[in-house]
Design an enzyme around this catalytic site. Structure first.
Site, PDB file in Angstrom:
ATOM      1  N   GLU A 104     -12.637  52.167 109.029  1.00 15.29           N
ATOM      2  CA  GLU A 104     -13.996  52.157 109.357  1.00 15.29           C
ATOM      3  C   GLU A 104     -14.799  51.111 108.761  1.00 15.29           C
ATOM      4  O   GLU A 104     -15.903  51.200 108.360  1.00 15.29           O
ATOM      5  CB  GLU A 104     -14.948  53.434 109.209  1.00 15.29           C
ATOM      6  CG  GLU A 104     -14.202  54.733 110.060  1.00 15.29           C
ATOM      7  CD  GLU A 104     -14.926  56.029 109.755  1.00 15.29           C
ATOM      8  OE1 GLU A 104     -15.602  56.445 108.817  1.00 15.29           O
ATOM      9  OE2 GLU A 104     -15.178  56.661 110.931  1.00 15.29           O
ATOM     10  N   GLU A 128     -10.129  59.359 115.384  1.00 18.99           N
ATOM     11  CA  GLU A 128     -10.900  60.359 114.922  1.00 18.99           C
ATOM     12  C   GLU A 128     -11.813  61.194 115.984  1.00 18.99           C
ATOM     13  O   GLU A 128     -12.955  60.712 116.274  1.00 18.99           O
ATOM     14  CB  GLU A 128     -11.725  60.121 113.603  1.00 18.99           C
ATOM     15  CG  GLU A 128     -11.071  59.677 112.389  1.00 18.99           C
ATOM     16  CD  GLU A 128     -11.755  59.562 111.214  1.00 18.99           C
ATOM     17  OE1 GLU A 128     -13.107  60.033 111.079  1.00 18.99           O
ATOM     18  OE2 GLU A 128     -11.183  58.735 110.257  1.00 18.99           O
TER      19      GLU A 128
END
EC number: 3.2.1.23
Length: 889
Positions: free
Chosen positions: A196, A265
């Protein structure tokens, strides 16, 4: 030959397209232990495993959040639930707690975890990072990393890149040496570098962009032989797949048409903070998000988390993340199935697998609009055997209204915010809003005394039907302030982490304050007190004067203002700073630190303010009890414990210990610490985590949860106005049959006599399925359907009940075939009811771990009300097989 191929691969990876990589990887370099060696590549549609496109479902499990004894069961339940892949981060601070000293034992035995995945026949997506976020302490970075001269995390910084490369190389080499990559016959099919980073990249400017390119090049240069991923990274380089994270990823497109659509995710719940309510994501919405993802071209989806587990020790990040990492996942913190979420997703995965031949045969779906908020995506082509295959997804994205649509000449009713899956483009196998899976109700019971154990019979205290852990406790006072010879003095206030190195949550600061008679008179005259004022602090500050608590401040980089009272003459001012999990997210983590920021001063003196930032301070890291390890079996007897009387008032900064026996059976064990305040707990030397009896906010929880519409972490929360967490997992592998040592460090004052040991199980099961439900998905794969002798449309739906392993259905509490009313725990018989309902269900289920009951007139040998849609509602009780011998089965 193997080494020459590896060197060639390491050099050439960055310039080879995926299809050529596949050919290189196909060379059988070594013989694997779990699979015949196979290659992994990808095209725009999917990962290609052993030459075949695959639609993959992945289950997120973090190995340190469980014990090695739990791993096999978690992996098998993931597989049973329909997972093809297990996904995990690699936790740098757990594996290299001291620079250059590695730990791959116990909960950090990564090789063992990977081998268990391989032995189960599942694949692995290994997210090396090494930054993980994960609500994990310091985002997974070891604290020693911030002490390297000139280091800046996650940017084009040589000191950081050197350490990062060493650790990533260590993990890749470890996996290669253990022959765990797919081309070696192992389960690893994909890796991840960074995590991320796109969320913080702008903070680093051009150096951030350069770092992304370096990280990709470094990873590819390791010659791991499988694809690499970067999640939430729109500028991921050409040979790195960029992937999506979020609650919904059906609209995600990678940054190249040569890359598949991956969802690394899928947030199927959310984490919890001390003082917060408990998040829940409805199973219907989660299934809707997943179905939409595959409907619109997705090919790999991972549940974050499938099993959340427990933040044992001081691993929870933060600040203020609780010890439980349950995450409202399909498998709860203890590894029990959370129903209906686990079962509903299992059915969804089965439906998607039925569609897989068509999904992989088509390069892209055919789109068809069915209404203003309704649409179809159709996949068709030729299957492996050459025959035509077709699968369709019909979606209604209206948040409020059902829709009636026409598709391929047939009528379909679509519930609001739902997707219907048609594996043959005709029959509906699954609808995301129509839950046929059982509901399980977790029961928490006081531990029963072990048979024949006199120690527990003598020491357990019973009150209001609650069995408390013991009536025999020992206590030890933790010194307030400087307690040991390893303290030091420094002119000025030091940053907390620079001193503690995160070896403890606690850091004592002591200085001497001289108060004159004029100061005392000044305060009396003005009716005021002096005040400790600190510009900014985190997470907990406790202020003592002459070893007496003046007050506490809790917050994350908040101003601290605490009035204090001094006596004339010399006074010891003690400041205790505490961390409750280090920051795990954001840019510039190395600068975050802990303790104090800005100016610190004493205000209100006659001659003006006193600058505490320039005072001489004596520092002491941690607690005396920590240093002496009085929580361990080996060292606890060396401490000067005294018997704790039942009528003693609660006191702060106390150590308590007792012994308890392990409850019978196999159900998960928890400590109920609701009677305590704030502190930490150990069982047989194992640190089960921080505890904190803090109440969640009273407002924000909805009376009813509506799955329809976009989900966020504030929707469908529960537990408002209640303690955020009271039960703490004690893995059975940490327990002995008897005389388990429990040690508690209590900061604020609590009553250990009301601590209890309990067990958790899915004690109540409920099923509710009507005649209008779809045929069971397991029937689609039966020979009768496959060879065309049975029409799937003629198959009746079923209620499926199943207890946890080691348990059987001991009683049927309610059963009604007809028009039952209510929901689980509140069922009642309606106007239409088959009188033999309980006997039919009991015959099918009682004494069994699992059972199926057909919802049809045939199964109940009559039609209790002709022409009326009938439903079967069942409520059953599960009991341990150890407790059912007297039931006759």
């Amino acid at each position: 030959m193997a080494e020459s191929v590896r060197r060639f691969f390491s050099i050439q990876w960055r310039i080879l397209p995926p299809i050529i990589i596949a050919l290189v990887l196909y060379i059988p370099i070594v013989s694997g232990s779990f699979f015949k060696p196979f290659n992994v590549s990808y095209d725009h549609r999917a990962l290609i495993i052993a030459g075949k496109r695959r639609m993959l479902v992945s289950a997120g499990i973090h190995y340190p959040r469980a014990t090695p004894e739990m791993w096999s069961d978690l992996i098998e339940k993931s597989k049973e639930g329909g997972a093809d892949v297990i996904q995990t981060y690699v936790f740098w601070n757990g594996h290299e707690p001291v620079k250059g000293q590695y730990n791959f034992e116990g909960r950090y035995d990564l090789v063992k975890f990977v081998k268990l995945i391989g032995s189960s026949g599942l694949y692995l997506h290994l997210r090396i990072g090494p930054y993980v976020c994960a609500e994990w302490n310091f985002g997974g970075f070891p604290v020693w990393l911030r002490d390297i001269p000139g280091v800046e995390f996650r940017t084009d910084n040589e000191p950081f890149k050197n350490e990062m490369q060493k650790f990533v190389t260590k993990i890749v080499d470890l996996m290669r040496e253990a022959k765990l990559f797919c081309w070696q016959g192992g389960p690893i099919i994909m890796l991840q570098i960074e995590n991320e980073y796109g969320d913080v990249e702008k903070s680093y400017g051009q150096k951030g962009k350069d770092y992304v390119k370096w990280a990709a090049s470094m990873a590819l240069g390791l010659g791991a032989g499988v694809p690499w991923v970067m999640c939430k990274q729109t500028d991921a380089p050409e040979n790195i797949i960029d992937a999506c994270n979020g609650y919904y990823c059906d609209g995600f497109k990678p940054n190249s048409q040569t890359k598949p659509v991956l969802w690394t995710e899928d947030w199927d719940g959310w984490y919890t903070k001390w003082g917060g309510s408990l998040p829940h994501r409805p199973a219907e919405d989660l299934a809707f998000a997943v179905a939409r993802f595959y409907q619109r071209g997705g090919s790999f989806q991972n549940y974050y988390m499938y099993f959340g587990g427990t933040n044992f020790g001081r691993t929870s990040g933060g600040p203020f993340y609780i010890t439980s990492y349950d995450y409202d996942a399909p498998l709860d913190e203890y590894g029990l199935r959370s129903e209906p979420k686990w079962g509903h997703l299992k059915d969804l995965h089965a439906a998607i697998k039925l569609c897989e031949p068509a999904l992989v045969a088509a390069d892209a779906p055919q789109y068809r609009k069915l209404g203003s908020n309704q649409e179809a995506h159709i996949y068709h082509g030729h299957g492996e055997t050459g025959g035509k295959v077709c699968a369709a997804f019909l979606a209604n994205i209206d948040e409020h209204k059902s829709a009636h649509v026409k598709f391929n000449g047939q009528s379909y009713t679509l519930a609001p915010w739902s997707v219907s899956i048609l594996p043959d483009c005709r029959h509906v196998a699954f609808n995301t809003a129509k839950v046929g899976a059982q509901t399980s109700v977790k029961t928490v019971e006081s531990a029963r005394p072990r048979l024949g154990s006199m120690s527990i019979l003598q020491n357990v205290v019973r009150h209001d039907n609650v069995s408390y852990i013991s009536k025999s406790w020992m206590a030890l006072k933790e010194p307030i302030g400087i307690w040991g010879e390893n303290n030091f003095t420094f002119q000025g206030l030091l940053e907390h982490l620079n001193v503690t190195k995160d070896r403890s949550d606690y850091l004592w600061h002591k200085t001497r304050i001289n108060v004159t008679e004029d100061d005392i008179s000044f305060w009396k005259k003005n009716g005021a007190n002096p005040t400790v004022s600190i510009d900014s602090m985190r997470d907990v500050l406790r202020v003592f004067v002459n070893k007496q608590l003046s007050g506490s401040v809790v917050g994350h980089w908040v101003k601290a203002v605490q009035p204090v009272s001094f006596v004339q003459g010399n006074n010891d001012l003690l400041l205790l700073t505490q961390t409750v999990g280090l920051q795990n997210y954001g840019a510039f983590l190395e600068k975050d630190g802990a303790g104090f920021r800005g100016k610190a001063k004493l205000t209100g003196f006659k001659n003006g303010d006193m600058d505490l930032s320039k005072s001489s301070w004596t520092y002491q890291v941690g607690l005396k009890g920590e240093a002496e390890k009085i929580y361990t079996v080996e060292h606890n007897e060396k401490a000067e414990w005294s018997t704790l009387e039942t009528d003693v008032s609660p006191s702060m900064f106390m150590w308590y210990k007792t012994y308890f026996d392990t409850p019978d059976g196999t159900d998960p064990v928890v400590l109920d610490l609701e009677s305590m305040g704030k502190g930490q707990a150990w069982v047989n030397g194992h640190h089960i985590g921080r505890y904190w009896n803090i109440i969640s906010q009273k407002d924000g929880c909805e009376k009813a949860c509506d799955y329809r519409g976009a989900y966020n972490s504030d929707k469908c929360t529960t537990n408002c106005g209640q303690p955020t967490q009271t039960r703490y997992h004690v893995p059975r592998s940490w327990l002995k049959p008897s005389s388990n040592l429990l040690v508690i460090f209590e900061e604020t004052g609590g009553n250990p006599f009301k601590i209890s040991v309990k067990t958790v199980t899915a004690g109540i099961l409920c099923g509710q399925v009507s005649e209008s439900h779809y045929p069971p998905l397991r029937k689609w794969s039966t020979p009768d359907y496959m060879n065309g002798t049975m029409s799937i449309g003629s198959v009746a739906p079923e209620v499926h009940l199943h207890c946890e392993d080691g348990h059987v259905i001991s009683s049927i509490e309610f059963a009604s075939y007809g028009t039952p009313r209510g929901s689980c725990h509140r069922f009642s018989i309606g106007k239409c009811h088959a009188s033999n309902s309980i006997s039919i269900v009991s015959e099918a289920c009682k004494g069994r771990n699992s059972c199926f009951i057909e919802v049809s007139n045939t199964a109940f040998r009559s039609d209790p009300c002709s022409g009326i849609l009938k439903t079967l509602a069942v409520m059953a009780r599960c009991s341990s097989t150890q407790n059912t011998s007297d039931l006759g089965f």
